[in-house]
Design an enzyme around this catalytic site. Structure first.
Site, PDB file in Angstrom:
ATOM      1  CG  ASP A 173      -1.904   1.126   1.222  1.00  0.00           C
ATOM      2  OD1 ASP A 173      -3.001   0.926   0.681  1.00  0.00           O
ATOM      3  OD2 ASP A 173      -1.579   2.210   1.744  1.00  0.00           O
ATOM      4  CG  ASP A 190      -4.248   9.053 -11.934  1.00  0.00           C
ATOM      5  OD1 ASP A 190      -4.478   8.520 -10.830  1.00  0.00           O
ATOM      6  OD2 ASP A 190      -5.150   9.496 -12.682  1.00  0.00           O
ATOM      7  CG  ASP A 216      -3.647   3.501  -1.717  1.00  0.00           C
ATOM      8  OD1 ASP A 216      -4.394   2.499  -1.683  1.00  0.00           O
ATOM      9  OD2 ASP A 216      -3.590   4.337  -0.787  1.00  0.00           O
TER      10      ASP A 216
END
Length: 305
Positions: A173, A190, A216
């Protein structure tokens, strides 16, 4: 262009006839493999790569022809054309339902129709394959998505089981992405995710599978894991690759952190869903410990270069 072709029919004379038609055709060149039983045809498709397989209806409905029922032609790039002695609509419908591209009546085959059927089958299979691949890719990063990971992970775990080897699932993550999106916009976020994905993939081997499964969140399945302590080494190496060097986007140097949890097959579980859940839980435990750090140990900053 050479087409790899499998001919499977119980009548050797019919195979000889099709081979003759394809051999004298000036439209294309074929490398032909012929089989006369369902078991032989199934084995050939499992062990060799073919562009097109011309299979008699008797063979694809035989109990020994396992590939068609258990895997289906859409599991690979082989286009299946089913051949029949009789123009039965129910047989044609059943063949198409199973994934065949075309259904041809044997006594109506001539050179033009056969070459046309093969060309059409290859074109349709190619388009089908392209659509399938695009559906299994994350449009932002270009790596696999959750569907591709689930599909490939089960196959790899089966390989690990047969080889009595360990495998590892990593759940990753990106820490601080929301703050970056709020401050610099989602377009920059992005681009950051795209670069993060590139760094993660760069630390993996060809035998490993990497996918983005959330905004994410990334997961990976690592094969040939020899010892549990090697996972800690892999996590540290992955952390260094993702974290140490700043990301340069739009003239801004961005540093991020990444939290990673892992689970080992078969030590922690033999099921991919359980392994993902365990790795996810361990990842969040590490993330919680990071949040408990004193304020003077930041994990994220950005500055103008």
């Amino acid at each position: 262009m050479t087409i790899r072709l499998l001919l499977a029919d119980g009548d050797p004379r019919f195979i000889e006839r099709l081979t003759s038609i394809l051999t004298v055709s000036t439209v294309t060149t074929c490398k032909i493999v012929s089989r006369t039983s369902a078991a032989e045809a199934s084995a050939a498709l499992k062990t060799k790569s073919f562009d097109v397989a011309l299979l008699s209806y008797d063979i694809v409905t035989d109990d020994h022809f396992e590939l068609f029922d258990f895997y289906g032609p859409t599991a690979n790039r082989t286009a299946i054309i089913v051949l029949s002695d009789y123009p039965r609509k129910d047989w044609a419908f059943a063949a198409l339902q199973k994934g065949a591209v075309d259904f041809i009546v044997k006594n109506r085959i001539d050179s033009f129709d056969l070459v046309k059927a093969i060309a059409y089958a290859m074109f349709r299979k190619c388009k089908e394959f392209e659509l399938r691949i695009s559906a299994l890719r994350d449009p932002l990063t270009g790596i696999g998505n959750r569907n591709l990971f689930d599909e490939q992970a089960q196959t790899l775990l089966n390989q690990a089981k047969r080889g009595q080897e360990r495998a590892a699932v990593l759940f990753m993550d990106v820490d601080g992405l929301k703050a970056i999106n709020d401050t610099h916009g989602h377009a920059l976020g992005d681009r950051l995710l795209n670069q993060v994905a590139t760094r993660i993939v760069g630390q993996m081997r060809e035998s490993d599978v990497v996918a983005r499964i959330g905004g994410d969140e990334f997961v990976a399945l690592l094969m040939h894991v020899n010892a549990s302590n090697s996972i800690s080494m892999i996590e540290r190496k992955l952390n260094r690759a993702v974290v140490q060097t700043p990301y340069q986007i739009n003239g801004i140097d961005i540093r991020i952190d990444i939290s990673c949890g892992s689970a080992i097959y078969p030590d922690d579980s033999r099921e991919i869903s359980d392994l993902l859940q365990i790795a996810d839980k361990r990842m969040y435990e590490k993330k919680s410990r990071k949040k408990a750090r004193p304020p003077h140990h930041p994990v994220l900053y950005w500055s103008k270069s």
